[in-house]
Design a protein around this motif. Structure first.
Motif, PDB file in Angstrom:
ATOM      1  N   HIS A 277     -11.039   2.061   4.311  1.00  0.00           N
ATOM      2  CA  HIS A 277     -10.312   2.062   5.247  1.00  0.00           C
ATOM      3  C   HIS A 277     -11.044   2.606   6.506  1.00  0.00           C
ATOM      4  O   HIS A 277     -11.636   3.650   6.504  1.00  0.00           O
ATOM      5  CB  HIS A 277      -9.123   3.147   5.170  1.00  0.00           C
ATOM      6  CG  HIS A 277      -8.022   3.367   6.207  1.00  0.00           C
ATOM      7  ND1 HIS A 277      -6.951   3.666   5.913  1.00  0.00           N
ATOM      8  CD2 HIS A 277      -8.209   3.276   7.507  1.00  0.00           C
ATOM      9  CE1 HIS A 277      -6.178   4.025   7.074  1.00  0.00           C
ATOM     10  NE2 HIS A 277      -7.109   3.686   8.100  1.00  0.00           N
TER      11      HIS A 277
ATOM     12  N   LYS B 237      -7.403   3.114  -1.867  1.00  0.00           N
ATOM     13  CA  LYS B 237      -7.550   3.092  -0.682  1.00  0.00           C
ATOM     14  C   LYS B 237      -8.466   4.160  -0.282  1.00  0.00           C
ATOM     15  O   LYS B 237      -7.856   5.215  -0.330  1.00  0.00           O
ATOM     16  CB  LYS B 237      -6.662   2.650   0.268  1.00  0.00           C
ATOM     17  CG  LYS B 237      -6.945   2.655   1.895  1.00  0.00           C
ATOM     18  CD  LYS B 237      -5.950   2.082   2.876  1.00  0.00           C
ATOM     19  CE  LYS B 237      -4.794   2.913   3.211  1.00  0.00           C
ATOM     20  NZ  LYS B 237      -5.074   4.132   3.920  1.00  0.00           N
TER      21      LYS B 237
ATOM     22  N   VAL C 265       4.250  -0.006   8.380  1.00  0.00           N
ATOM     23  CA  VAL C 265       5.062   0.835   7.397  1.00  0.00           C
ATOM     24  C   VAL C 265       6.461   0.439   7.395  1.00  0.00           C
ATOM     25  O   VAL C 265       6.939   0.105   8.422  1.00  0.00           O
ATOM     26  CB  VAL C 265       4.736   2.260   7.890  1.00  0.00           C
ATOM     27  CG1 VAL C 265       3.266   2.846   7.623  1.00  0.00           C
ATOM     28  CG2 VAL C 265       5.221   2.968   9.014  1.00  0.00           C
TER      29      VAL C 265
ATOM     30  N   ILE D  34       1.025  -1.081   0.147  1.00  0.00           N
ATOM     31  CA  ILE D  34       0.063   0.011   0.048  1.00  0.00           C
ATOM     32  C   ILE D  34       0.955   0.969  -0.029  1.00  0.00           C
ATOM     33  O   ILE D  34       1.706   1.281   0.749  1.00  0.00           O
ATOM     34  CB  ILE D  34      -1.003  -0.091   1.163  1.00  0.00           C
ATOM     35  CG1 ILE D  34      -1.844  -1.092   1.452  1.00  0.00           C
ATOM     36  CG2 ILE D  34      -1.795   1.388   1.295  1.00  0.00           C
ATOM     37  CD1 ILE D  34      -2.483  -1.182   2.549  1.00  0.00           C
TER      38      ILE D  34
ATOM     39  N   CYS E 129      -4.341  -3.014  10.581  1.00  0.00           N
ATOM     40  CA  CYS E 129      -3.371  -2.039  10.982  1.00  0.00           C
ATOM     41  C   CYS E 129      -3.615  -1.734  12.428  1.00  0.00           C
ATOM     42  O   CYS E 129      -4.280  -1.102  12.774  1.00  0.00           O
ATOM     43  CB  CYS E 129      -3.312  -0.868  10.085  1.00  0.00           C
ATOM     44  SG  CYS E 129      -2.197   0.510  10.540  1.00  0.00           S
TER      45      CYS E 129
ATOM     46  N   GLY F 101       0.903   4.424   1.198  1.00  0.00           N
ATOM     47  CA  GLY F 101       0.022   5.092   2.131  1.00  0.00           C
ATOM     48  C   GLY F 101       0.488   6.573   2.033  1.00  0.00           C
ATOM     49  O   GLY F 101       1.612   7.085   1.721  1.00  0.00           O
TER      50      GLY F 101
HETATM   51  O1  KIV Z   1      -0.825   5.748   5.066  1.00  0.00           O
HETATM   52  C1  KIV Z   1      -0.556   4.442   5.295  1.00  0.00           C
HETATM   53  O2  KIV Z   1       0.610   4.066   5.258  1.00  0.00           O
HETATM   54  C2  KIV Z   1      -1.541   3.427   5.742  1.00  0.00           C
HETATM   55  C3  KIV Z   1      -1.343   2.292   6.093  1.00  0.00           C
HETATM   56  C4  KIV Z   1      -2.037   1.897   7.371  1.00  0.00           C
HETATM   57  C5  KIV Z   1      -1.474   1.334   4.953  1.00  0.00           C
HETATM   58  O3  KIV Z   1      -2.681   4.051   5.692  1.00  0.00           O
END
Ligand code: KIV
Length: 282
Positions: A139, A115, A217, A43, A205, A45
């Motif tokens: 999310h 997402k 992350v 992802i 998460c 993010g």
């Molecule tokens: O921003 C991000 O790294 C996320 C993680 C929880 C996937 O939203």
């Protein structure tokens, strides 16, 4: 032709109770290393806002920035399932905006899913983007983009009432067309119920061990992050210390003339130094 994992592989993993390993990362070099592992999903993010750009929330990152880094990650990891995080204000303003911006991640970055941080207020957006043929990861739970409204985040679904609401919301997201869920900061007991009741893969998460997959992350995993990590996060190395040591060693060698040595320099062909000396009358 791309040879990357697809949403069908993720559904199959859920069906066979095979855990899905997910990482949030932001650059070509890291993604290339990820692609040599068994991590199935990246992802990209919007936490890049803090961890790459140094802002104190996820709010300032732009679509152009997110599209650029998602494309870089895809170049590094052509084989993974790639999810792009839709930044603040890229989907909340109008539904046509949301579809157009989600589509940019598919057409410009070769991502496979977007997402979207969602409450029941975003159900129409989830439906519209999904109806446009774009895979959506909803999310839910802690939603970092709501920081200015909420002020401080705490664990979600820690009472029966909150839990029932989150379970209900997770089902509404799937009914609206979400192809997967990301559950952030929810009580483990509730995450277990959501996962059992959900027909789509649920990625945790910080929501305990019972979900179909887990995400952290990359800078936390590597031990590069300064300051305290959230309770759920875990470092698997201490690259901050090792990076500092390497930078200090590099600086020391420059100052002591050890770097660059002969082996790390280019040289003229044999006989050419003498020829040059004559030419310039040295
Ligand atoms: O921003 C991000 O790294 C996320 C993680 C929880 C996937 O939203």
């Amino acid at each position: 032709m791309n040879n990357h994992l697809t949403i069908s592989d993720l559904f199959e993993a859920k069906l066979n109770q095979r855990k899905i390993a997910v990482i949030s990362c932001y650059d070509f070099t890291t993604a290339r290393l990820v692609s040599e592992t068994e991590i199935e999903m990246i992802i990209v993010g919007d936490s890049a806002s803090q961890l790459i750009l140094g802002f104190d929330s996820t709010l300032p990152v732009t679509m152009d920035f997110m599209v650029a880094i998602t494309s870089a990650v895809r170049r590094g990891a052509p084989n993974v399932f790639l999810v792009a995080d839709m930044p603040f204000l890229s989907y909340q303003v109008t539904i046509p905006d949301a579809i157009r911006n989600a589509g940019r991640f598919i057409t410009e970055s070769n991502a496979q899913m977007v997402k979207i941080e969602a409450t029941s207020a975003q159900l129409g957006i989830i439906k519209a983007v999904s109806d446009a043929g774009i895979g959506v990861m909803a999310h839910i739970g802690i939603r970092p983009q709501s920081i200015s409204k909420i002020g401080r985040f705490k664990a979600e679904a820690t009472t029966a009432e909150m839990a029932a609401q989150l379970i209900n919301l997770s089902q509404q997201m799937v009914q609206a067309g979400a192809s997967s869920l990301l559950l952030e900061g929810a009580a483990a007991e509730v995450a277990q119920i959501i996962t059992q009741r959900s027909e789509v893969p649920v990625i945790s998460c910080g929501s305990g061990p019972h979900c179909d997959g887990q995400v952290l992350v990359a800078p936390d995993i590597l031990g590069l992050t300064r300051g305290n990590l959230p309770k759920f996060s875990k470092s698997y190395d201490n690259l901050a210390e090792r990076t500092l040591k390497a930078f200090q060693e590099y600086s020391k060698e420059i100052k002591s003339n050890e770097y660059p040595d002969k082996a790390h320099s280019y040289h003229m062909k044999p006989g050419e130094v003498e020829k040059l000396n004559k030419m310039i009358e040295l």
